[in-house]
Design a protein around this motif. Structure first.
Motif, PDB file in Angstrom:
ATOM      1  N   ARG A 198      48.217  -3.326 -44.587  1.00 52.02           N
ATOM      2  CA  ARG A 198      49.128  -3.643 -43.469  1.00 52.02           C
ATOM      3  C   ARG A 198      50.270  -2.628 -43.409  1.00 52.02           C
ATOM      4  O   ARG A 198      50.648  -2.164 -42.327  1.00 52.02           O
ATOM      5  CB  ARG A 198      49.681  -5.059 -43.667  1.00 52.02           C
ATOM      6  N   ARG A 199      50.778  -2.269 -44.564  1.00 50.47           N
ATOM      7  CA  ARG A 199      51.859  -1.289 -44.640  1.00 50.47           C
ATOM      8  C   ARG A 199      51.385   0.103 -44.227  1.00 50.47           C
ATOM      9  O   ARG A 199      52.125   0.866 -43.592  1.00 50.47           O
ATOM     10  CB  ARG A 199      52.412  -1.250 -46.063  1.00 50.47           C
TER      11      ARG A 199
ATOM     12  N   ALA B 111      48.610 -12.118 -44.544  1.00 52.50           N
ATOM     13  CA  ALA B 111      49.013 -10.733 -44.779  1.00 52.50           C
ATOM     14  C   ALA B 111      49.601 -10.074 -43.539  1.00 52.50           C
ATOM     15  O   ALA B 111      49.966  -8.890 -43.584  1.00 52.50           O
ATOM     16  CB  ALA B 111      47.813  -9.920 -45.271  1.00 52.50           C
ATOM     17  N   GLY B 112      49.684 -10.806 -42.434  1.00 52.57           N
ATOM     18  CA  GLY B 112      50.283 -10.245 -41.227  1.00 52.57           C
ATOM     19  C   GLY B 112      49.314  -9.571 -40.291  1.00 52.57           C
ATOM     20  O   GLY B 112      49.707  -8.715 -39.491  1.00 52.57           O
ATOM     21  N   PHE B 113      48.041  -9.980 -40.339  1.00 51.91           N
ATOM     22  CA  PHE B 113      47.029  -9.441 -39.433  1.00 51.91           C
ATOM     23  C   PHE B 113      46.618 -10.502 -38.417  1.00 51.91           C
ATOM     24  O   PHE B 113      46.653 -11.706 -38.696  1.00 51.91           O
ATOM     25  CB  PHE B 113      45.783  -9.002 -40.203  1.00 51.91           C
TER      26      PHE B 113
ATOM     27  N   LEU C 144      43.935 -12.944 -44.006  1.00 53.78           N
ATOM     28  CA  LEU C 144      44.440 -11.931 -43.079  1.00 53.78           C
ATOM     29  C   LEU C 144      45.691 -12.413 -42.359  1.00 53.78           C
ATOM     30  O   LEU C 144      46.660 -11.655 -42.199  1.00 53.78           O
ATOM     31  CB  LEU C 144      43.345 -11.557 -42.075  1.00 53.78           C
TER      32      LEU C 144
ATOM     33  N   ARG D 140      52.588   3.517 -42.739  1.00 56.34           N
ATOM     34  CA  ARG D 140      52.408   3.849 -41.321  1.00 56.34           C
ATOM     35  C   ARG D 140      51.784   5.231 -41.107  1.00 56.34           C
ATOM     36  O   ARG D 140      52.294   6.046 -40.349  1.00 56.34           O
ATOM     37  CB  ARG D 140      53.750   3.747 -40.593  1.00 56.34           C
TER      38      ARG D 140
ATOM     39  N   LEU E 261      45.511  -6.324 -49.026  1.00 54.00           N
ATOM     40  CA  LEU E 261      45.778  -6.501 -47.594  1.00 54.00           C
ATOM     41  C   LEU E 261      47.208  -6.124 -47.245  1.00 54.00           C
ATOM     42  O   LEU E 261      47.464  -5.517 -46.188  1.00 54.00           O
ATOM     43  CB  LEU E 261      45.492  -7.944 -47.184  1.00 54.00           C
ATOM     44  N   ALA E 262      48.153  -6.459 -48.108  1.00 51.87           N
ATOM     45  CA  ALA E 262      49.544  -6.087 -47.852  1.00 51.87           C
ATOM     46  C   ALA E 262      49.708  -4.572 -47.831  1.00 51.87           C
ATOM     47  O   ALA E 262      50.426  -4.019 -46.983  1.00 51.87           O
ATOM     48  CB  ALA E 262      50.455  -6.707 -48.910  1.00 51.87           C
TER      49      ALA E 262
ATOM     50  N   ARG F  21      43.953  -6.466 -36.435  1.00 50.12           N
ATOM     51  CA  ARG F  21      45.092  -5.600 -36.135  1.00 50.12           C
ATOM     52  C   ARG F  21      46.356  -6.204 -36.758  1.00 50.12           C
ATOM     53  O   ARG F  21      46.432  -7.420 -36.936  1.00 50.12           O
ATOM     54  CB  ARG F  21      45.302  -5.454 -34.633  1.00 50.12           C
ATOM     55  N   PRO F  22      47.348  -5.366 -37.060  1.00 45.21           N
ATOM     56  CA  PRO F  22      48.647  -5.915 -37.473  1.00 45.21           C
ATOM     57  C   PRO F  22      49.177  -6.860 -36.404  1.00 45.21           C
ATOM     58  O   PRO F  22      49.168  -6.532 -35.216  1.00 45.21           O
ATOM     59  CB  PRO F  22      49.524  -4.678 -37.621  1.00 45.21           C
TER      60      PRO F  22
END
Length: 247
Positions: A125-126, A215-217, A212, A96, A121-122, A243-244
């Protein structure tokens, strides 16, 4: 040598001479600029052409790359002292910490296996804040650009900063399962020849969207060219803004 343009100090200046500022840099600079004074990650920053320009625009920029020869060239650029340079991969990214992450010059294609890409990607995302953005480019496989990577079409002369002219050409050595393998040949004025080999993964739009999503996008846009044209109507690119995902 694998990825010689980034790993070999003799080839890094050749890469810089062959890849000057272009429309892709204008696109990324403008896209990042939509968030003033952003905390920017340039993953796979190479020799820092765009990285330094982003810092000059007032952003707080971190450039990350595993190639030490490229980072040495990046650190020597005027304005490089405004950038935090890190030798490493996405695994070193703090959580973050960034408003925007960019992967430029088709760095996304270097992650050949699905596992490598998923891990990257993970990590991204983090590393992004919840309302952050990920922006990257990948060649559209529908354009079959590798068919032009042959001795007849790819022969070229490259003039480096010290005035030397290097002869270069490319040969594709294998194509299959979305992966293109190739070798760049460079001949220097003294007759020395250096080879640089690599593999690139060509993912289509649906593959990128699926990876994506996993991976949470959430994908906001996929453009086909640097003028934000639709896919298939631009420069043979897949330019992704994501975006996340929330919820």
């Amino acid at each position: 040598m694998r990825h010689g343009e980034f790993e070999d100090p003799r080839l890094v200046p050749v890469y810089d001479a062959e890849c000057p500022w272009g429309r892709d840099d204008d696109f990324f600079l403008a896209t990042v600029g939509a968030t003033p004074a952003a905390r920017v990650l340039d993953l796979g920053c190479g020799t820092g052409r765009l990285t330094v320009a982003l810092a000059a625009e007032g952003h707080t920029v971190t450039g990350v790359d595993p190639a030490h020869a490229s980072l040495s060239a990046a650190r020597a650029r005027p304005g490089a002292d405004r950038v935090r340079w890190v030798a490493g991969t996405s695994s070193v990214l703090p959580s973050r910490s960034f408003d925007i992450a960019v992967l430029t010059s088709h760095v996304a294609q270097v992650f050949v296996t699905d596992e490598e890409w998923a891990v990257t990607l993970a990590d991204l995302r983090r590393a992004l804040v919840p309302d952050g953005r990920l922006v990257f480019d990948s060649r559209d496989p529908a354009g079959r650009s590798w068919e032009r990577w042959n001795p007849a079409d790819s022969r070229r002369w490259i003039t480096v900063a010290d005035g030397r002219r290097i002869s270069a050409w490319t040969e594709v050595t294998a194509v299959g399962h979305g992966v293109v393998s190739f070798v760049h040949h460079y001949t220097f004025p003294d007759g020395e020849e250096l080879l640089s080999s690599a593999d690139l993964r060509f993912r289509d739009e649906q593959e990128l969207r699926g990876s994506l999503r996993s991976a949470g996008f959430a994908v906001e846009h996929v453009f086909g060219g640097w003028g934000r044209e639709p896919v298939g109507a631009g420069d043979g690119e897949l330019i992704v803004v994501a975006r996340p995902a929330t919820g």
